[in-house]
Scaffold this motif. Structure first.
Motif, short mmCIF file in Angstrom:
data_model
loop_
_atom_site.label_atom_id
_atom_site.label_comp_id
_atom_site.label_asym_id
_atom_site.label_seq_id
_atom_site.Cartn_x
_atom_site.Cartn_y
_atom_site.Cartn_z
N ARG A 15 0.84 -1.19 0.00
CA ARG A 15 0.00 0.00 0.00
C ARG A 15 0.88 1.24 0.00
NH1 ARG A 15 -3.94 3.19 3.76
NH2 ARG A 15 -2.04 3.43 4.96
N LEU A 16 0.56 2.16 -0.90
CA LEU A 16 1.34 3.39 -1.01
C LEU A 16 0.48 4.59 -0.60
CD1 LEU A 16 3.76 5.12 -2.18
CD2 LEU A 16 2.49 5.12 -4.32
N ASP A 17 1.01 5.42 0.25
CA ASP A 17 0.35 6.70 0.55
C ASP A 17 0.98 7.74 -0.37
OD1 ASP A 17 -0.62 9.07 1.47
OD2 ASP A 17 -0.29 8.66 3.59
N GLY A 18 0.25 8.04 -1.45
CA GLY A 18 0.78 8.94 -2.48
C GLY A 18 1.14 10.32 -1.94
N ALA A 19 0.46 10.73 -0.87
CA ALA A 19 0.73 12.06 -0.32
C ALA A 19 2.05 12.08 0.44
CB ALA A 19 -0.41 12.49 0.59
N ASP A 38 7.47 6.36 -11.86
CA ASP A 38 6.90 7.03 -13.04
C ASP A 38 7.90 8.04 -13.59
OD1 ASP A 38 6.77 9.28 -11.47
OD2 ASP A 38 4.58 9.27 -11.26
N GLU A 39 7.48 8.79 -14.62
CA GLU A 39 8.40 9.72 -15.29
C GLU A 39 8.91 10.82 -14.38
OE1 GLU A 39 5.12 8.93 -15.79
OE2 GLU A 39 4.60 9.97 -17.64
N TRP A 40 8.23 11.04 -13.24
CA TRP A 40 8.68 12.08 -12.32
C TRP A 40 9.42 11.48 -11.11
CZ3 TRP A 40 3.43 11.82 -13.90
CH2 TRP A 40 3.15 12.62 -15.01
N PHE A 42 8.17 9.17 -8.99
CA PHE A 42 7.31 8.74 -7.88
C PHE A 42 6.93 7.27 -8.02
CE2 PHE A 42 6.80 13.30 -8.11
CZ PHE A 42 6.97 13.66 -6.78
N ALA A 43 6.77 6.63 -6.89
CA ALA A 43 6.51 5.19 -6.90
C ALA A 43 5.13 4.88 -7.47
CB ALA A 43 6.60 4.65 -5.48
N LYS A 44 5.10 3.79 -8.21
CA LYS A 44 3.85 3.30 -8.81
C LYS A 44 3.77 1.84 -8.39
CE LYS A 44 1.75 3.87 -13.32
NZ LYS A 44 2.01 4.24 -14.71
N ARG B 204 -4.82 9.75 2.89
CA ARG B 204 -5.05 8.31 2.97
C ARG B 204 -4.98 7.89 4.40
NH1 ARG B 204 -3.87 4.00 -1.50
NH2 ARG B 204 -4.75 2.63 0.05
N GLN B 357 -0.28 17.46 -3.08
CA GLN B 357 0.31 16.57 -2.07
C GLN B 357 1.01 15.38 -2.70
OE1 GLN B 357 -2.49 16.38 1.66
NE2 GLN B 357 -3.60 15.68 -0.12
N CYS B 358 0.44 14.87 -3.79
CA CYS B 358 0.92 13.63 -4.38
C CYS B 358 1.60 13.91 -5.72
CB CYS B 358 -0.23 12.65 -4.59
SG CYS B 358 -1.21 12.39 -3.09
N ARG B 398 -3.98 6.70 -8.80
CA ARG B 398 -2.87 7.05 -7.91
C ARG B 398 -3.21 8.24 -7.03
NH1 ARG B 398 2.17 7.36 -11.41
NH2 ARG B 398 3.25 7.26 -9.42
N GLY B 399 -2.38 8.48 -6.04
CA GLY B 399 -2.61 9.61 -5.13
C GLY B 399 -3.55 9.26 -4.00
N ALA B 400 -3.76 10.26 -3.13
CA ALA B 400 -4.52 10.02 -1.90
C ALA B 400 -6.03 10.13 -2.11
CB ALA B 400 -4.07 10.99 -0.81
#
Lengths: 84, 450
Positions: A15-19, A38-40, A42-44, B204, B357-358, B398-400
């Protein structure tokens, strides 16, 4: 008694907390089976359960390596979540 | 003593009263919007009770109320379409004093259904909030809305003052919380975070708000319309509720008509089964199918007008077609407008509404908006369209919160729906778009941080 990993295989997802993800990228090195960047940078995360003992060990290392504390190993998301 | 003749259902329900004949003579039958005409303004408490009977929750136990909501199959009307009964069950199971939050922030720019409901039938929403509070044993009700600059706010305050004077009408304390003017500030986790002293941005959490919300207390957050339905379920029962709508999504649904319609912002109530065409061709409506309609909100889905015309207006059926009815927005693209240009405009605004945030949202949404802008200007090539699709797929899920996913849906549905316009734009031709487009609020300058 320590539970053997074999019993837990296929029962956890990453589980990833994107924030929280700051794009350090170490997780993708530790567990390429389920995490890419991803291209920036950040984890996917692949949402499928971690399916082998080796991948589970790697997933644990990825979770432990995240400096932002953005990763976790959890049971697949239950039906209790909701938004309005 | 002889019993009056009762149906089995009546015996089981005890003192449940029969629903009045809803609707105004000569007009379509409605539930939430039944009663005096809109020009009469907010319905006073006395008239509300005279028309619908006393609030149903006062003669039912919390268990009875929860099982009525459960049997009704009521889904949240804010866009998440989550069963309300699951939130109630979770709140009851979780430790701490529960809070009930009526989410009336309605951040979707063209949506007017919650504002309309609170302007015309504030007591229906407040009765529903009282019923949910009784069902979960909540000690506090919060109405989350934009304060001080709307008729909605004035009418809610007036309604609360009225209820204070009626013994037993407002058993639970009600507090008003000013909702920030941000698109994502109405998302349930953002509401909870803001009310806990944080930024009005989604987050999240391992536990949903109903289990652990404001200050760790169980918090039932639902849309204003959802509570209005509860008020009627508590009065007339789950079986009655399900006589409207479909099996997959029972009950009536409020819709806001926007864009190229006679009166943008008109709120209609659909009791189903019906089609989008029959809703749009209602009084003062369209004679022919439009080019396209945007369904579910600005981060919803474009649907070809001809297809939409015959599509059943039903959350369940639409979901099967990959379209979310969401907050119930049905926005019609104007005859002179270009869907590609309009989408680019919406995407630029949506990118600005990211909480930042994300990573995928903060970086991906502006990149998507840039490419869509190039496309609208006739400066894009085929490879740029492929890149646009790739980016949309990349931010999906993706994201919160659901913001990036909503943007991905808008992009993909636009590229699928406006194939003709797309070819014209790729040919480098000037955009034929005319008209003002859908309303967009001014983007906020900075994000409140905490």
């Amino acid at each position: 008694m320590r539970i053997r990993d074999d019993a837990l295989v296929g029962r956890y997802v990453i589980r990833l907390d994107g924030a929280r993800c700051d794009g350090h990228g170490i997780c993708a090195l530790r567990c390429p089976e389920r995490i890419c960047l991803d291209e920036w940078g950040f984890a996917k995360v692949d949402p499928r359960p971690v399916s082998t003992g080796r991948a589970l060990a790697r997933a644990r290392r990825a979770v432990a390596a995240c400096p932002a504390g953005a990763l976790g190993l959890v049971a697949p998301e239950g039906a209790t979540r909701g938004t309005t | 003593m002889s019993l009056p003749l009762l149906a089995l259902d009546d015996l089981a329900c005890g003192s449940r009263r029969a629903p009045p004949a809803f609707g105004i003579a000569g007009e379509a039958v409605t539930r939430l919007l039944a009663g005096p005409a809109a020009s009469a303004g907010a319905e006073p408490y006395a008239a509300h009770v005279a028309r619908l009977g006393p609030p149903g929750h006062r003669r039912q136990s919390p268990e009875e109320l929860r099982s009525a909501v459960g049997e009704s199959g009521l889904l949240g009307r804010g866009g998440g379409e989550f069963p309300l009964s699951r939130k109630l069950d979770l709140a009851v199971m979780s430790p701490g004093d529960s809070i009930v939050v009526v989410n009336a922030s309605e951040g979707e720019p063209a949506s007017r259904k919650d504002a309309t409901l609170l302007e015309l039938r504030p007591h229906l929403v407040l009765d529903g909030a009282d019923a949910v509070a009784a069902a979960v044993g909540a000690t506090e009700i919060v109405v989350y809305l934009h304060r001080g600059r709307s008729a909605t706010d004035r009418n809610v305050v007036r309604a609360l003052i009225e209820r204070d004077r009626v013994p037993g009408a407002g058993a639970t304390r009600v507090r008003l919380v000013d909702a920030p003017d941000r698109y994502v500030a109405g998302e349930a986790s953002a509401v909870v975070r803001f009310m806990s002293g944080g930024a009005p941005a989604p987050r999240r959490t391992s536990l949903p708000p109903a289990a652990s919300g404001v200050g760790g207390r169980p918090t039932v957050v639902s849309n204003a319309e959802t509570y209005a339905h509860v008020a009627l379920i508590a009065r007339y029962g789950a079986a009655w509720f399900a006589t409207a709508g479909s099996t997959g999504s029972p009950g009536s649904t409020l819709l806001t008509l926007a864009g190229d319609v006679a009166a943008p912002g008109t709120v209609v109530e659909s009791l189903g089964p019906t089609t989008i065409g029959s809703i749009l061709s209602g009084p003062g409506g369209l004679a022919h199918p439009p080019v396209a309609v945007l369904i579910g909100g600005y981060s919803g889905s474009w649907v070809d007008g001809g297809v939409a015309w015959a599509t059943p207006l039903d959350r369940h059926a639409l979901a099967n077609a990959g379209v979310r009815l969401g907050c119930g927005l049905v926005a019609v693209l104007g005859t002179g407008a270009c869907g590609i240009a309009e989408t680019a405009r919406l995407l630029r605004w949506l990118a600005g509404e990211s909480a930042g945030q994300c990573g995928p949202c903060a970086f991906g949404l502006p990149a998507i908006a840039d490419l869509a802008g190039m496309l609208a200007d006739g400066r894009a090539r085929r490879s740029d369209v492929r890149e646009l699709r790739r980016l949309a797929a990349s931010v999906r899920g993706r994201g919160a919160c659901g913001h990036p996913t909503g943007v991905a849906e808008l992009v993909e549905s636009a590229l699928d729906t406006f194939a003709v316009e797309l070819r014209r734009h790729l040919g480098g031709r000037a955009c034929a778009s005319a008209g003002a487009g859908f309303p967009l609020p001014q983007p906020a300058s900075t994000w409140p941080r905490s």
